[in-house]
Design an enzyme around this catalytic site. Structure first.
Site, PDB file in Angstrom:
ATOM      1  N   ASN A  30       0.881  -1.179   0.000  1.00 40.38           N
ATOM      2  CA  ASN A  30       0.000   0.000   0.000  1.00 40.38           C
ATOM      3  C   ASN A  30       0.913   1.222   0.000  1.00 40.38           C
ATOM      4  O   ASN A  30       1.472   1.582   1.033  1.00 40.38           O
ATOM      5  CB  ASN A  30      -0.887  -0.021   1.249  1.00 40.38           C
ATOM      6  N   GLU A  49      -6.964   4.789   7.675  1.00 38.91           N
ATOM      7  CA  GLU A  49      -6.770   6.218   7.361  1.00 38.91           C
ATOM      8  C   GLU A  49      -8.012   6.781   6.690  1.00 38.91           C
ATOM      9  O   GLU A  49      -8.391   7.938   6.929  1.00 38.91           O
ATOM     10  CB  GLU A  49      -5.518   6.396   6.477  1.00 38.91           C
ATOM     11  N   LYS A 109       0.124   4.263  -0.390  1.00 41.89           N
ATOM     12  CA  LYS A 109      -0.508   5.506   0.101  1.00 41.89           C
ATOM     13  C   LYS A 109      -0.213   6.653  -0.874  1.00 41.89           C
ATOM     14  O   LYS A 109      -0.169   6.419  -2.078  1.00 41.89           O
ATOM     15  CB  LYS A 109      -0.040   5.826   1.524  1.00 41.89           C
ATOM     16  N   HIS A 165      -9.552   1.184   4.722  1.00 45.20           N
ATOM     17  CA  HIS A 165      -8.281   1.404   5.427  1.00 45.20           C
ATOM     18  C   HIS A 165      -8.531   2.359   6.594  1.00 45.20           C
ATOM     19  O   HIS A 165      -9.341   3.286   6.492  1.00 45.20           O
ATOM     20  CB  HIS A 165      -7.238   1.977   4.464  1.00 45.20           C
ATOM     21  N   SER A 191       3.406  -1.978  10.345  1.00 48.39           N
ATOM     22  CA  SER A 191       4.861  -2.002  10.497  1.00 48.39           C
ATOM     23  C   SER A 191       5.492  -3.355  10.169  1.00 48.39           C
ATOM     24  O   SER A 191       6.418  -3.800  10.853  1.00 48.39           O
ATOM     25  CB  SER A 191       5.250  -1.525  11.904  1.00 48.39           C
ATOM     26  N   GLU A 197      -5.463  -4.768  10.642  1.00 46.20           N
ATOM     27  CA  GLU A 197      -4.442  -3.737  10.842  1.00 46.20           C
ATOM     28  C   GLU A 197      -4.733  -2.973  12.127  1.00 46.20           C
ATOM     29  O   GLU A 197      -5.521  -2.020  12.127  1.00 46.20           O
ATOM     30  CB  GLU A 197      -4.462  -2.758   9.675  1.00 46.20           C
ATOM     31  N   GLY A 237       2.380   2.454  10.660  1.00 45.39           N
ATOM     32  CA  GLY A 237       3.302   3.570  10.478  1.00 45.39           C
ATOM     33  C   GLY A 237       4.002   4.002  11.754  1.00 45.39           C
ATOM     34  O   GLY A 237       4.606   5.061  11.813  1.00 45.39           O
TER      35      GLY A 237
HETATM   36  C1  PEP Z   1      -0.775   0.295   5.974  1.00 43.91           C
HETATM   37  O1  PEP Z   1      -0.841   1.452   5.650  1.00 43.91           O
HETATM   38  O2  PEP Z   1      -1.666  -0.463   5.585  1.00 43.91           O
HETATM   39  C2  PEP Z   1       0.346  -0.131   6.796  1.00 43.91           C
HETATM   40  C3  PEP Z   1       0.279  -1.297   7.359  1.00 43.91           C
HETATM   41  O3  PEP Z   1       1.401   0.753   6.942  1.00 43.91           O
HETATM   42  P1  PEP Z   1       2.827   0.435   7.647  1.00 43.91           P
HETATM   43  O4  PEP Z   1       3.331  -0.863   7.063  1.00 43.91           O
HETATM   44  O5  PEP Z   1       3.699   1.600   7.247  1.00 43.91           O
HETATM   45  O6  PEP Z   1       2.588   0.343   9.095  1.00 43.91           O
END
Ligand code: PEP
Length: 251
Positions: free
Chosen positions: A9, A97, A11, A95, A212, A167, A173
């Protein structure tokens, strides 16, 4: 046996040109990874260039979002048919976000998932609790509610085409990954909930972990019984790191 699925992803990162450069560096590194599904979700503006670059490879194209309507007065939005025409095989919906920053709720996510399936695009449906919800012991309730709401329009017969991404918001992040055991506990709960919703088909639904994920923690996560893949943000921007993640090693 569920086929692992590792998805990037990106973003709001990478221009069309940068996406092409990524693919040039990435594809040779995963050329022989034929036992996993690898998916890249660039920004909308890089979908077309990436579609060309990925042609002939087994890496699938995905979008990061979609609008549930096929056409109309929805300024700035993108329809499922437009993604299908570009060759998108997956699309991320719900997601955290989008839920937190753009106010998307489960009912809206459910409409998106149904609209994607109608175009033969597999939705990657994201769920996960915030730190506050985890500390209040509400993880299972929150995840159950998100699954029931976001998958409400998925018929049993199409359940296998859905990918669920767990998630935990506190791990996205932040560099703070759930331990493999903590993640597995929620993944097992998600599987139970899917059994209740879809019966036997639940066994074929792939559940990704996201938050992460990095080259140095992917192996332990993927060793868990109900972790069938990863949805990767930050580490997926680097071709070498994402290739290592896609080529995870389990004992
Ligand atoms: C994500 O945005 O779906 C995500 C898991 O980001 P990160 O791997 O940077 O934590």
């Amino acid at each position: 046996m569920r086929r692992p699925i590792l998805a990037a992803n990106w973003k709001m990162h990478k221009t069309a040109e940068e996406a092409r450069a990524f693919a040039d560096a990435f594809l040779p590194r995963v050329a022989d990874a034929d036992d996993v599904d690898i998916v890249i979700a660039p920004p909308f503006t890089a979908l077309e260039s990436l579609a060309w670059t990925l042609r002939g490879s087994s890496v699938a194209l995905a979008a990061q979002n979609v609008h549930p309507e096929e056409k109309g007065a929805f300024t700035g939005e993108i329809a499922p048919g437009m993604l299908q025409a570009l060759g998108c095989r997956y699309t991320i919906v719900g997601h955290s976000e989008r839920r937190a920053l753009f106010g998307e709720d489960d009912a809206f996510v459910a409409r998106k998932a149904a609209a994607l399936l109608a175009r033969d695009i597999r939705p990657i449906v994201c769920v996960g609790e915030t730190l506050e919800q985890r500390e209040a012991d509400r993880t299972f309730d929150v995840v159950r509610g998100q699954l029931e709401g976001s998958l409400a329009s998925v018929p049993k017969a199409r359940a296998e085409q859905v990918v669920v991404a767990y998630e935990p918001v506190w791990a996205i992040g932040t560099g703070r990954t759930a331990t493999p055991e903590t993640a597995q506990e929620v993944h097992a709960f998600i599987r139970e909930t899917l059994v209740r919703l879809f019966g036997e088909a639940a066994d074929s639904v792939r559940i990704q972990y996201g938050g992460s994920v990095k080259p140095d923690n992917v192996d332990a996560l993927m060793a868990q019984a109900d972790i069938d893949g990863a949805l990767v943000g930050g580490a997926s921007l680097d071709p070498e790191a994402f290739a290592r993640i896609a080529r995870f090693e389990t004992p």
